[in-house]
Design an enzyme around this catalytic site. Structure first.
Site, PDB file in Angstrom:
ATOM      1  N   GLN A  20     -11.857   0.540  -8.304  1.00  0.00           N
ATOM      2  CA  GLN A  20     -11.688   1.706  -7.190  1.00  0.00           C
ATOM      3  C   GLN A  20     -12.838   2.725  -7.560  1.00  0.00           C
ATOM      4  OE1 GLN A  20      -9.527   1.912  -4.881  1.00  0.00           O
ATOM      5  NE2 GLN A  20      -8.444   0.187  -5.179  1.00  0.00           N
ATOM      6  N   TYR A  56      -3.397  -9.850  -3.249  1.00  0.00           N
ATOM      7  CA  TYR A  56      -4.542  -9.155  -3.747  1.00  0.00           C
ATOM      8  C   TYR A  56      -4.671  -8.313  -4.668  1.00  0.00           C
ATOM      9  CZ  TYR A  56      -4.175 -10.142   1.637  1.00  0.00           C
ATOM     10  OH  TYR A  56      -4.060 -10.768   2.850  1.00  0.00           O
ATOM     11  N   GLU A  66      -4.411 -13.463  -6.503  1.00  0.00           N
ATOM     12  CA  GLU A  66      -5.672 -12.854  -6.295  1.00  0.00           C
ATOM     13  C   GLU A  66      -6.698 -14.260  -6.457  1.00  0.00           C
ATOM     14  OE1 GLU A  66      -9.197 -11.298  -5.955  1.00  0.00           O
ATOM     15  OE2 GLU A  66      -7.353  -9.954  -5.983  1.00  0.00           O
ATOM     16  N   ASP A  98      -2.512  -5.361  -0.493  1.00  0.00           N
ATOM     17  CA  ASP A  98      -3.681  -4.319  -0.672  1.00  0.00           C
ATOM     18  C   ASP A  98      -4.822  -5.050  -0.058  1.00  0.00           C
ATOM     19  OD1 ASP A  98      -5.720  -2.402  -0.970  1.00  0.00           O
ATOM     20  OD2 ASP A  98      -5.746  -2.358  -3.007  1.00  0.00           O
ATOM     21  N   CYS A 149      -7.352   0.050   3.244  1.00  0.00           N
ATOM     22  CA  CYS A 149      -8.703   0.763   3.280  1.00  0.00           C
ATOM     23  C   CYS A 149      -9.268   0.840   4.718  1.00  0.00           C
ATOM     24  CB  CYS A 149      -9.660   0.115   2.546  1.00  0.00           C
ATOM     25  SG  CYS A 149      -9.962  -1.863   2.883  1.00  0.00           S
ATOM     26  N   GLU A 201      -8.541   5.629   2.704  1.00  0.00           N
ATOM     27  CA  GLU A 201      -7.428   4.802   2.207  1.00  0.00           C
ATOM     28  C   GLU A 201      -6.125   5.326   2.539  1.00  0.00           C
ATOM     29  OE1 GLU A 201      -7.514   1.582  -1.085  1.00  0.00           O
ATOM     30  OE2 GLU A 201      -8.852   2.625  -0.059  1.00  0.00           O
TER      31      GLU A 201
END
Length: 346
Positions: free
Chosen positions: A164, A194, A215, A275, A300, A334
């Site tokens: 981030q 994710y 992931e 996410d 996002c 976001e």
């Protein structure tokens, strides 16, 4: 954001702001050579023309502190400046700095000696890259410390992995997500898609009996496992799978070796946390999410979030909504939405 959500029913939007400057913890600069010197440069979108810059106000404090001494040291050593075309900064709130210098030529022993001195003089870590070459002088990651609801968490952040960019806002985002899961009971489990380097997982795991996280990136999976160990999180299993693959596995459509050690039937999933990338959730993952009582969605891209909410709100209602100003001075935003299953589908 309200315009994008028009037509949906949702509670008051919580707003988490950012400092207007010195908030970005990583940055990538083009290096432009002119008048015998290397300069930082950037381009406007769609333009090839470089703009030489000597400061970066949205960069974090360490980036601003180091930009000038770094470029001066590079220009003082031809072996450091010759055919250099990119400089990348990765910094932390904890005070660590990793600089990656990328070249149009192989980096040799002479470069390593000069870069080693650069590390010492500026108290940073340096990596040299060229085509098919990566030279790590100390390590290829930084160690970050984030404080969430009064508790400190440690994170390994790898040079080539996603992190981030706005650490202060990330702390606010983690706190908000944690509050969304606070009413979970210890007999319930969480599915996370994710998961990246475990940024959210490390904080959310405390609210559940166990967590199964997925992931696709090998680098991120390794970092996630490291971060679980660093924070003594012992109730998480992470598997390297895409959301589409995991949906197929959960539906019993095909077996996966990577799930051989995972007993999916043993989980009592109550909550799914997603996410996703800017494209949002695919149709299969949307259908999977609707099987859960609680959906926590960090996005996002507000537009693909809205597209997904058109489907999700047929079975679930929005109970919390938030926006996080991760990217001041840009069009990017976001956001977060918490949904609970409706008594009856609409």
């Amino acid at each position: 954001f309200k315009e994008i959500l028009e037509g949906l029913t949702y509670p008051e939007i919580e707003v988490f702001d950012s400092a207007p400057s010195q908030f970005r913890m990583r940055a990538e600069f083009r290096i432009w050579h002119e008048d015998g010197r290397a300069h930082y440069a950037m381009n406007r979108a769609g333009e090839k023309r470089p703009y030489i810059i000597d400061s970066f106000p949205i960069g974090g404090p360490l980036i601003n502190k180091l930009m000038t001494p770094l470029i001066e040291a590079i220009n003082a050593q031809p072996v450091l400046s010759k055919r250099l075309f990119t400089a990348e900064f990765l910094t932390t709130l904890s005070g660590e700095v990793l600089v990656t210098l990328i070249y149009h030529r192989p980096v040799d022993e002479e470069w390593q000696q000069a870069a080693q001195q650069l590390q010492t003089d500026l108290n940073i870590m340096v990596i040299g890259r060229s085509r098919k070459q990566k030279v790590v002088l100390e390590r290829d990651y930084v160690m970050e410390k984030l404080t969430v609801d009064g508790r400190e968490y440690q994170y390994q952040q790898v040079e080539s992995g996603f992190t981030q960019p706005n650490a202060e806002v990330n702390q606010k985002m983690l706190s908000w997500a944690s509050s969304c899961c606070a009413d979970s009971t210890k007999d319930q489990d969480l599915l996370e898609l994710y998961c990246g380097n475990g940024n959210f997982t490390v904080v959310l795991a405390q609210h559940f009996k166990s967590v199964l996280a997925t992931e696709i990136s090998k680098i991120s999976v390794r970092s996630a496992e490291k971060n679980f160990a660093l924070n003594s999180v012992e109730n998480v299993s992470v598997v390297r799978m895409s959301s589409e693959e995991f949906t197929q596995a959960l539906n019993g459509e095909r077996p996966f070796r990577r799930l051989a050690a995972i007993d999916l039937d043993s989980y009592n999933f109550s909550t799914i946390f997603v996410d996703p990338p800017r494209a949002g959730l695919d149709d299969g993952t949307l259908a999977l999410a609707q099987r859960f009582d609680t959906i926590l969605y960090i996005s996002c891209n507000p537009q693909t979030l809205r597209d997904n909410l058109d489907s999700l709100t047929k079975t679930h209602k929005i109970v919390k909504t938030a926006i996080f100003d991760q990217f001041p001075w840009t069009d990017h935003l976001e956001s977060g939405v918490l949904l609970k299953r409706r008594a009856a589908p609409v």
